[in-house]
Design an enzyme around this catalytic site. Structure first.
Site, mmCIF file in Angstrom:
data_model
loop_
_atom_site.group_PDB
_atom_site.id
_atom_site.type_symbol
_atom_site.label_atom_id
_atom_site.label_comp_id
_atom_site.label_asym_id
_atom_site.label_seq_id
_atom_site.Cartn_x
_atom_site.Cartn_y
_atom_site.Cartn_z
ATOM 1 N N LYS A 95 0.881 -1.179 0.000
ATOM 2 C CA LYS A 95 0.000 0.000 0.000
ATOM 3 C C LYS A 95 0.910 1.218 0.000
ATOM 4 O O LYS A 95 1.649 1.453 0.957
ATOM 5 C CB LYS A 95 -0.923 0.019 1.205
ATOM 6 N N ALA A 110 -9.319 5.839 4.294
ATOM 7 C CA ALA A 110 -9.088 6.971 5.201
ATOM 8 C C ALA A 110 -10.301 7.883 5.351
ATOM 9 O O ALA A 110 -10.978 8.209 4.374
ATOM 10 C CB ALA A 110 -7.887 7.821 4.777
HETATM 11 C C1 LIG Z 1 -3.754 6.149 4.329
HETATM 12 C C2 LIG Z 1 -3.888 5.674 5.700
HETATM 13 O O1 LIG Z 1 -3.039 5.878 6.540
HETATM 14 C C3 LIG Z 1 -5.126 4.943 6.018
HETATM 15 O O2 LIG Z 1 -5.060 3.669 5.454
HETATM 16 C C4 LIG Z 1 -5.363 4.777 7.475
HETATM 17 O O3 LIG Z 1 -4.610 3.724 7.944
HETATM 18 C C5 LIG Z 1 -6.813 4.498 7.689
HETATM 19 O O4 LIG Z 1 -7.478 5.694 7.768
HETATM 20 P P1 LIG Z 1 -8.412 5.963 9.020
HETATM 21 O O5 LIG Z 1 -7.566 5.792 10.224
HETATM 22 O O6 LIG Z 1 -8.931 7.346 8.817
HETATM 23 O O7 LIG Z 1 -9.500 4.924 8.965
#
Ligand SMILES: CC(=O)[C@@H](O)[C@H](O)COP(=O)(O)O
Length: 257
Positions: A96, A184
C-alpha cells in the site's frame, strides 16, 4: 468476492492495525471484522527503536493476508525503499503506497505517488496507491501499472466520512472496472455503507475501530454495514427526486359523485 491483483478476497473490509489499546484487542477486532487483509506500517512499528519484530510476528500469526504500507514516507525514494524492505520482511509483493505531501491534512503528494508507483510496478510490486479523488491522478496511476485505486474520503484519522460525494461518484463512473477501495476518513458504519452504496468495492479503515469504546464490536458493526451497502448497490437503489411520488396508484380508484 473481490478480485485484487488476481487474488479472490471474501471480505470487503480491510483493517489497519495501528492504535489499538492492546494486541489482544487488535486480534479480537480482526477476528470479528471477518477481514482477510490487514495493513501494517513498517516505519511506524520500527520507529524510535520500538520492537517492531514482535509486533510483525503477531500480525503474521493472525492468519490473514498482510498488506504492508509505506506510511510516514514523504518522498518517492523513501517510499520505494520502504516498499522493498516490506517485501523482504513480509514476503509479499503487495504494497500500500502512501507518500504524504501535506502536514496538516496528510494529503498524499500525488506527484511523488505516481513517480513511486511507476518504479514499484516496474519492479514487480502490486501497488495499492492511497490517493486523492482526482481523476487525472487516477489515470496516471493506472498508466503506471496500478490495478487498484484507493481514494481518500476525508483526512486520515478524521472520522469525518465522505466529504466529496460527487468526486467519489465521478471516480466510480470513470473507472467502472477498476477495484476502488475507499481509504481513510471513515468514522461510522453508516459512512462505510454510504460509499459501498456508491458502488465502491471495499473500505479500508483503522481509527474508527481502534479508537472505539469496544473495538471488536465496532469492527463487527462495520463489517455488517459494508455488507448492507454492497447489497443495496447490487439491488439497485432509487435516484432521489425533487417531487413527491404517490405510493398509492390513482388510476382505477373509485369515483364518488
Ligand atoms: C492512508 C492511511 O493511513 C489509512 O489507510 C489509514 O490507515 C486508515 O485511515 P483511518 O484511520 O482514517 O480509517
Amino acid at each position: 468476492m473481490i478480485s485484487l491483483y488476481g487474488s479472490e478476497i471474501g471480505s470487503r473490509l480491510l483493517l489497519g492495525t495501528a492504535r489499538y489499546p492492546s494486541p489482544a484487542v487488535l486480534e479480537q477486532s480482526v477476528r470479528r471484522s471477518g477481514t482477510e487483509i490487514v495493513t501494517v506500517s513498517l516505519r511506524r512499528e520500527t520507529a524510535g527503536g520500538k520492537a517492531g519484530g514482535a509486533f510483525f510476528e503477531m500480525i503474521k500469526s493472525l492468519g490473514v493476508r498482510v498488506l504492508p504500507n509505506t506510511a510516514g514516507c514523504h518522498s518517492a525514494s523513501e517510499a520505494v525503499l520502504t516498499a522493498r524492505m516490506a517485501r523482504e520482511l513480509f514476503d509479499t509483493d503487495w504494497i500500500k503506497l502512501e507518500v504524504i505531501g501535506h502536514h496538516d491534512t496528510l494529503q498524499p503528494d500525488v506527484f511523488a505517488l505516481v513517480e513511486a508507483a511507476r518504479i514499484l510496478c516496474a519492479d514487480g510490486f502490486k501497488v495499492f496507491p492511497y490517493t486523492t479523488d482526482d481523476l487525472v491522478v487516477a489515470e496516471r496511476l493506472l498508466e503506471a501499472g496500478c490495478q487498484v485505486l484507493m481514494p481518500w474520503c476525508a483526512p486520515i484519522g478524521s472520522a469525518i466520512g465522505p466529504v466529496n460525494i460527487m468526486a467519489l461518484k465521478a471516480m466510480r463512473a470513470h473507472f467502472p472496472d477498476v477495484p476502488l477501495i475507499v481509504d481513510a476518513g471513515i468514522g461510522r458504519p453508516s459512512h462505510a455503507a454510504m460509499v459501498m452504496e456508491l458502488g465502491y468495492d471495499a473500505v479500508l479503515l483503522n481509527t474508527a475501530v481502534a479508537g472505539a469504546g469496544d473495538p471488536a464490536a465496532m469492527a463487527e458493526a462495520f463489517a455488517k454495514a459494508i455488507d448492507a451497502g454492497r447489497g443495496a448497490w447490487l439491488a439497485g437503489l432509487l435516484e432521489p427526486r425533487d417531487l413527491a411520488v404517490p405510493s398509492t396508484p390513482v388510476i382505477g380508484k373509485a369515483v364518488f359523485s
